[in-house]
Design an enzyme around this catalytic site. Structure first.
Site, PDB file in Angstrom:
ATOM      1  N   PHE A  79      79.145  -7.962  32.403  1.00  0.00           N
ATOM      2  CA  PHE A  79      79.468  -8.191  30.987  1.00  0.00           C
ATOM      3  C   PHE A  79      80.659  -9.143  30.821  1.00  0.00           C
ATOM      4  CE2 PHE A  79      77.714  -3.859  30.969  1.00  0.00           C
ATOM      5  CZ  PHE A  79      76.862  -3.869  29.878  1.00  0.00           C
ATOM      6  N   ALA A  81      83.293 -11.641  30.061  1.00  0.00           N
ATOM      7  CA  ALA A  81      83.173 -12.990  29.503  1.00  0.00           C
ATOM      8  C   ALA A  81      84.228 -13.167  28.422  1.00  0.00           C
ATOM      9  CB  ALA A  81      81.785 -13.190  28.883  1.00  0.00           C
ATOM     10  N   GLU A  82      84.515 -14.405  28.118  1.00  0.00           N
ATOM     11  CA  GLU A  82      85.119 -14.744  26.838  1.00  0.00           C
ATOM     12  C   GLU A  82      83.941 -14.797  25.873  1.00  0.00           C
ATOM     13  OE1 GLU A  82      88.219 -15.065  25.894  1.00  0.00           O
ATOM     14  OE2 GLU A  82      89.105 -14.797  27.873  1.00  0.00           O
ATOM     15  N   THR A 132      73.252 -13.878  25.989  1.00  0.00           N
ATOM     16  CA  THR A 132      73.199 -13.894  24.526  1.00  0.00           C
ATOM     17  C   THR A 132      72.043 -14.744  24.003  1.00  0.00           C
ATOM     18  OG1 THR A 132      74.429 -14.710  22.593  1.00  0.00           O
ATOM     19  CG2 THR A 132      74.911 -15.791  24.653  1.00  0.00           C
ATOM     20  N   ASP A 133      71.650 -14.467  22.768  1.00  0.00           N
ATOM     21  CA  ASP A 133      70.622 -15.311  22.131  1.00  0.00           C
ATOM     22  C   ASP A 133      71.170 -16.684  21.751  1.00  0.00           C
ATOM     23  OD1 ASP A 133      72.254 -14.548  19.989  1.00  0.00           O
ATOM     24  OD2 ASP A 133      70.652 -13.695  18.770  1.00  0.00           O
ATOM     25  N   GLU A 134      72.515 -16.824  21.740  1.00  0.00           N
ATOM     26  CA  GLU A 134      73.103 -18.100  21.284  1.00  0.00           C
ATOM     27  C   GLU A 134      72.757 -19.262  22.199  1.00  0.00           C
ATOM     28  OE1 GLU A 134      77.005 -18.226  19.785  1.00  0.00           O
ATOM     29  OE2 GLU A 134      76.877 -16.268  18.845  1.00  0.00           O
ATOM     30  N   TYR A 158      81.298 -21.725  23.582  1.00  0.00           N
ATOM     31  CA  TYR A 158      80.930 -20.386  24.082  1.00  0.00           C
ATOM     32  C   TYR A 158      79.494 -20.367  24.579  1.00  0.00           C
ATOM     33  CZ  TYR A 158      79.005 -15.673  23.795  1.00  0.00           C
ATOM     34  OH  TYR A 158      78.313 -14.511  24.075  1.00  0.00           O
ATOM     35  N   SER A 161      78.871 -22.309  27.690  1.00  0.00           N
ATOM     36  CA  SER A 161      79.372 -21.663  28.918  1.00  0.00           C
ATOM     37  C   SER A 161      78.452 -20.509  29.329  1.00  0.00           C
ATOM     38  CB  SER A 161      80.820 -21.190  28.731  1.00  0.00           C
ATOM     39  OG  SER A 161      80.881 -20.118  27.805  1.00  0.00           O
ATOM     40  N   LYS A 162      77.902 -19.805  28.350  1.00  0.00           N
ATOM     41  CA  LYS A 162      76.956 -18.720  28.690  1.00  0.00           C
ATOM     42  C   LYS A 162      75.658 -19.312  29.236  1.00  0.00           C
ATOM     43  CE  LYS A 162      77.244 -14.777  28.188  1.00  0.00           C
ATOM     44  NZ  LYS A 162      77.777 -13.719  29.072  1.00  0.00           N
ATOM     45  N   ASN A 187      73.230 -10.212  18.066  1.00  0.00           N
ATOM     46  CA  ASN A 187      74.554  -9.708  17.678  1.00  0.00           C
ATOM     47  C   ASN A 187      74.616  -8.186  17.710  1.00  0.00           C
ATOM     48  OD1 ASN A 187      74.507 -12.473  16.523  1.00  0.00           O
ATOM     49  ND2 ASN A 187      76.473 -11.849  15.652  1.00  0.00           N
TER      50      ASN A 187
HETATM   51  P1  NAD Z   1      84.357  -8.601  24.629  1.00  0.00           P
HETATM   52  O1  NAD Z   1      85.073  -9.889  24.398  1.00  0.00           O
HETATM   53  O2  NAD Z   1      84.549  -7.476  23.679  1.00  0.00           O
HETATM   54  O3  NAD Z   1      84.725  -8.027  26.082  1.00  0.00           O
HETATM   55  C1  NAD Z   1      84.805  -8.842  27.216  1.00  0.00           C
HETATM   56  C2  NAD Z   1      85.491  -8.038  28.314  1.00  0.00           C
HETATM   57  O4  NAD Z   1      85.550  -8.874  29.485  1.00  0.00           O
HETATM   58  C3  NAD Z   1      86.936  -7.652  27.985  1.00  0.00           C
HETATM   59  O5  NAD Z   1      87.163  -6.302  28.328  1.00  0.00           O
HETATM   60  C4  NAD Z   1      87.778  -8.574  28.844  1.00  0.00           C
HETATM   61  O6  NAD Z   1      89.026  -8.008  29.235  1.00  0.00           O
HETATM   62  C5  NAD Z   1      86.855  -8.795  30.034  1.00  0.00           C
HETATM   63  N1  NAD Z   1      87.130 -10.061  30.740  1.00  0.00           N
HETATM   64  C6  NAD Z   1      87.284 -11.287  30.180  1.00  0.00           C
HETATM   65  N2  NAD Z   1      87.535 -12.196  31.137  1.00  0.00           N
HETATM   66  C7  NAD Z   1      87.504 -11.532  32.322  1.00  0.00           C
HETATM   67  C8  NAD Z   1      87.663 -11.920  33.663  1.00  0.00           C
HETATM   68  N3  NAD Z   1      87.912 -13.202  33.997  1.00  0.00           N
HETATM   69  N4  NAD Z   1      87.553 -10.989  34.635  1.00  0.00           N
HETATM   70  C9  NAD Z   1      87.317  -9.693  34.318  1.00  0.00           C
HETATM   71  N5  NAD Z   1      87.162  -9.258  33.054  1.00  0.00           N
HETATM   72  C10 NAD Z   1      87.256 -10.170  32.069  1.00  0.00           C
HETATM   73  O7  NAD Z   1      82.834  -8.996  24.760  1.00  0.00           O
HETATM   74  P2  NAD Z   1      81.535  -8.179  24.320  1.00  0.00           P
HETATM   75  O8  NAD Z   1      81.246  -8.457  22.898  1.00  0.00           O
HETATM   76  O9  NAD Z   1      81.663  -6.778  24.779  1.00  0.00           O
HETATM   77  O10 NAD Z   1      80.429  -8.944  25.182  1.00  0.00           O
HETATM   78  C11 NAD Z   1      80.136  -8.521  26.512  1.00  0.00           C
HETATM   79  C12 NAD Z   1      79.082  -9.441  27.094  1.00  0.00           C
HETATM   80  O11 NAD Z   1      77.911  -9.410  26.298  1.00  0.00           O
HETATM   81  C13 NAD Z   1      79.494 -10.913  27.158  1.00  0.00           C
HETATM   82  O12 NAD Z   1      78.996 -11.462  28.354  1.00  0.00           O
HETATM   83  C14 NAD Z   1      78.807 -11.547  25.955  1.00  0.00           C
HETATM   84  O13 NAD Z   1      78.528 -12.906  26.184  1.00  0.00           O
HETATM   85  C15 NAD Z   1      77.542 -10.718  25.879  1.00  0.00           C
HETATM   86  N6  NAD Z   1      76.946 -10.570  24.546  1.00  0.00           N
HETATM   87  C16 NAD Z   1      77.708 -10.157  23.493  1.00  0.00           C
HETATM   88  C17 NAD Z   1      77.091  -9.953  22.254  1.00  0.00           C
HETATM   89  C18 NAD Z   1      77.877  -9.462  21.063  1.00  0.00           C
HETATM   90  O14 NAD Z   1      77.308  -9.392  19.959  1.00  0.00           O
HETATM   91  N7  NAD Z   1      79.129  -9.087  21.202  1.00  0.00           N
HETATM   92  C19 NAD Z   1      75.715 -10.203  22.086  1.00  0.00           C
HETATM   93  C20 NAD Z   1      74.982 -10.654  23.198  1.00  0.00           C
HETATM   94  C21 NAD Z   1      75.607 -10.813  24.428  1.00  0.00           C
HETATM   95  O1  DAU Z   2      74.332 -13.731  18.837  1.00  0.00           O
HETATM   96  C1  DAU Z   2      75.059 -13.041  19.825  1.00  0.00           C
HETATM   97  C2  DAU Z   2      76.526 -13.398  19.714  1.00  0.00           C
HETATM   98  O2  DAU Z   2      77.032 -12.698  18.585  1.00  0.00           O
HETATM   99  C3  DAU Z   2      77.324 -13.042  20.961  1.00  0.00           C
HETATM  100  O3  DAU Z   2      76.870 -13.810  22.046  1.00  0.00           O
HETATM  101  C4  DAU Z   2      78.820 -13.294  20.739  1.00  0.00           C
HETATM  102  O4  DAU Z   2      79.557 -12.844  21.867  1.00  0.00           O
HETATM  103  C5  DAU Z   2      79.250 -12.515  19.511  1.00  0.00           C
HETATM  104  O5  DAU Z   2      80.609 -12.783  19.245  1.00  0.00           O
HETATM  105  C6  DAU Z   2      78.389 -12.883  18.318  1.00  0.00           C
HETATM  106  O6  DAU Z   2      78.627 -14.274  17.931  1.00  0.00           O
HETATM  107  P1  DAU Z   2      78.710 -14.700  16.399  1.00  0.00           P
HETATM  108  O7  DAU Z   2      79.390 -15.994  16.287  1.00  0.00           O
HETATM  109  O8  DAU Z   2      77.376 -14.568  15.745  1.00  0.00           O
HETATM  110  O9  DAU Z   2      79.626 -13.468  15.872  1.00  0.00           O
HETATM  111  P2  DAU Z   2      80.808 -13.399  14.799  1.00  0.00           P
HETATM  112  O10 DAU Z   2      81.029 -11.960  14.504  1.00  0.00           O
HETATM  113  O11 DAU Z   2      81.978 -14.220  15.186  1.00  0.00           O
HETATM  114  O12 DAU Z   2      80.141 -14.071  13.512  1.00  0.00           O
HETATM  115  C7  DAU Z   2      78.939 -13.553  12.953  1.00  0.00           C
HETATM  116  C8  DAU Z   2      78.599 -14.440  11.769  1.00  0.00           C
HETATM  117  O13 DAU Z   2      79.584 -14.232  10.745  1.00  0.00           O
HETATM  118  C9  DAU Z   2      78.639 -15.923  12.091  1.00  0.00           C
HETATM  119  O14 DAU Z   2      77.594 -16.580  11.351  1.00  0.00           O
HETATM  120  C10 DAU Z   2      79.999 -16.380  11.570  1.00  0.00           C
HETATM  121  C11 DAU Z   2      80.243 -15.457  10.387  1.00  0.00           C
HETATM  122  N1  DAU Z   2      81.670 -15.126  10.121  1.00  0.00           N
HETATM  123  C12 DAU Z   2      82.432 -14.661  11.157  1.00  0.00           C
HETATM  124  C13 DAU Z   2      83.763 -14.340  10.935  1.00  0.00           C
HETATM  125  C14 DAU Z   2      84.623 -13.847  12.083  1.00  0.00           C
HETATM  126  C15 DAU Z   2      82.175 -15.244   8.842  1.00  0.00           C
HETATM  127  O15 DAU Z   2      81.454 -15.648   7.912  1.00  0.00           O
HETATM  128  N2  DAU Z   2      83.494 -14.924   8.631  1.00  0.00           N
HETATM  129  C16 DAU Z   2      84.323 -14.502   9.630  1.00  0.00           C
HETATM  130  O16 DAU Z   2      85.512 -14.262   9.377  1.00  0.00           O
END
Ligand code: NAD
Ligand code: DAU
Length: 355
Positions: A79, A81-82, A132-134, A158, A161-162, A187
């Site tokens: 998991f 990631a940034e 991710t779907d992105e 982002y 990089s993914k 998401n």
């Molecule tokens: P998050 O940013 O909440 O958590 C990321 C975690 O990774 C953190 O705990 C951070 O400390 C750790 N981390 C970052 N860099 C690191 C490194 N170099 N070495 C070890 N640990 C490190 O992210 P999330 O939302 O929980 O997402 C987790 C994974 O799922 C990611 O790979 C993201 O791309 C993917 N993903 C997220 C979403 C979403 O909606 N959040 C959707 C689809 C996929």
């Molecule tokens: O689709 C999966 C992705 O979903 C994951 O891979 C990413 O890790 C996760 O962060 C998320 O990316 P998004 O860019 O979709 O998520 P975010 O919550 O930042 O934004 C969701 C939508 O809301 C996007 O269209 C931008 C918008 N937004 C976001 C913020 C933070 C706003 O309109 N206002 C805001 O302040």
């Protein structure tokens, strides 16, 4: 046992909690504890010997080698990631470092470990890459949802990089035979979601009487999945997914951002009424995100067809649980709103004039 990377973040922590509850199998959790990592997410496991937390970087090869040698995990679930698009626009370097270079180091360490295994242990080993779907880019309003064969068209630092990490994972399988599986999810939302992302940001800002900043016209569409459904899908894929395959994970919940924000306001109006009137009065349209993808939608039929997985929550049930969780966990919210969080909010929203 399994090795989880990034297990102190939003999805990783939910996964570790869910995994130990569902399987009882121990987890080594490697997490660098960046701003997004938070051990408070794992507080309930503090005295549980099935959870071994190691603070460290996936890019630290000697550390990763040692963990693999000492614990001999049967799988790695990656998991770490940034993960925030807006942060990748302000500073892409960290995204290349962790998502590309870090994943490369982890793959090489996993390959070394896998090569050292014999017989059934070697056959059973898995490297599960969480993506991710992105990576698929942006859809037009009438396009069909992304399938696993949709071309990669990442549009942000982002997602680029993914995408790079997904390509490496694929290549490590094709070239070296490393038994990998990749999942691409939409998401997520739910407990422990860091309040820089849309849903938790809207909840905590509304409760604080702050503006609810909607980018552009608010008509960007995302597919939303309750985080525990993502965890159950990964468990399923890890148990029965085919090596070398990719699986899309989604919730069949396509919604424009403005609808999400209004839904949250409606729930807060019901659960924590504000004497000043509806929380929707705080909605503020602000300057859009550069390069903002218009629409994501996931076709998750492969996962349903092949492994029988379906989400348990609808958006209506999931978002209600989520809003309630934030109301019940005010202490967690105030702890994560540290100086670093406040600096980020100032940086991201300062130059977004209201539209
Ligand atoms: P998050 O940013 O909440 O958590 C990321 C975690 O990774 C953190 O705990 C951070 O400390 C750790 N981390 C970052 N860099 C690191 C490194 N170099 N070495 C070890 N640990 C490190 O992210 P999330 O939302 O929980 O997402 C987790 C994974 O799922 C990611 O790979 C993201 O791309 C993917 N993903 C997220 C979403 C979403 O909606 N959040 C959707 C689809 C996929
Ligand atoms: O689709 C999966 C992705 O979903 C994951 O891979 C990413 O890790 C996760 O962060 C998320 O990316 P998004 O860019 O979709 O998520 P975010 O919550 O930042 O934004 C969701 C939508 O809301 C996007 O269209 C931008 C918008 N937004 C976001 C913020 C933070 C706003 O309109 N206002 C805001 O302040």
């Amino acid at each position: 046992m399994i090795l989880v990377t990034g297990g102190a973040g939003f999805i990783g922590a939910n996964f570790v909690l869910d995994w130990i509850e569902a399987t009882g199998e121990p987890v080594v959790n490697l997490d660098a504890l960046t701003y997004a990592g938070n051990l408070a997410n794992l507080k309930s496991l503090a005295q549980d010997s099935r959870h071994i937390f190691v603070q460290g970087d996936i890019g630290d090869r000697p550390l990763v080698d040692k963990l693999l040698k000492d614990h001999q995990p049967r799988a790695i679930v990656h998991f770490a990631a940034e993960s925030h698009v807006d942060r990748s626009i302000h500073g892409p370097g960290a995204f290349i470092q962790t998502n590309v270079n870090g994943t490369f180091t982890l793959l090489e360490a996993a390959r070394g470990h896998w090569m050292s295994l014999q017989g059934s242990a070697k056959d059973a080993f898995r490297f599960h890459h969480v993506s991710t779907d992105e990576v698929y880019g942006s859809l037009k309003p009438t396009d069909p949802p992304f399938t696993e064969t949709h071309p990669y068209e990442p549009n942000s630092p982002y997602s680029a990089s993914k995408a790079a990490s997904d390509h490496m994972v694929r290549a490590w399988h094709h070239t070296y035979g490393l038994p990998v599986i990749t999942t691409n999810c939409s998401n997520n939302y739910g407990p422990y979601h860091f309040p820089e992302k849309l849903i938790p940001l809207m909840i905590v800002n509304a409760l604080a009487g702050k503006p609810l900043p909607v980018y552009g016209d608010g008509m960007q569409v995302r597919d939303w999945l309750y985080v525990k459904d993502h965890c159950s899908a990964i468990r399923e894929v890890l148990a029965r997914g085919k090596v070398g395959e990719t699986y899309n994970i989604g919730g069949w919940n396509e919604k424009p951002n403005i609808e999400i924000v209004k839904t949250i306001c409606g729930l807060l109006d019901e659960l924590r009424p504000d004497a000043g009137g509806s929380y929707a009065r705080h909605i503020t349209y602000v300057t859009d995100r550069p390069g903002h993808d218009r629409r994501y939608a996931i076709d998750a039929r492969k996962l349903e067809r092949e492994l029988g997985w379906k989400p348990a929550e609808t958006f209506e049930t999931g978002i209600r649980k989520t809003v309630q969780w934030y109301l019940d966990n005010a202490e967690w919210v105030s702890q994560v709103q540290s100086g670093a969080y406040r600096e980020w909010v100032a940086r991201n929203y300062a130059d977004r004039s209201t539209a």
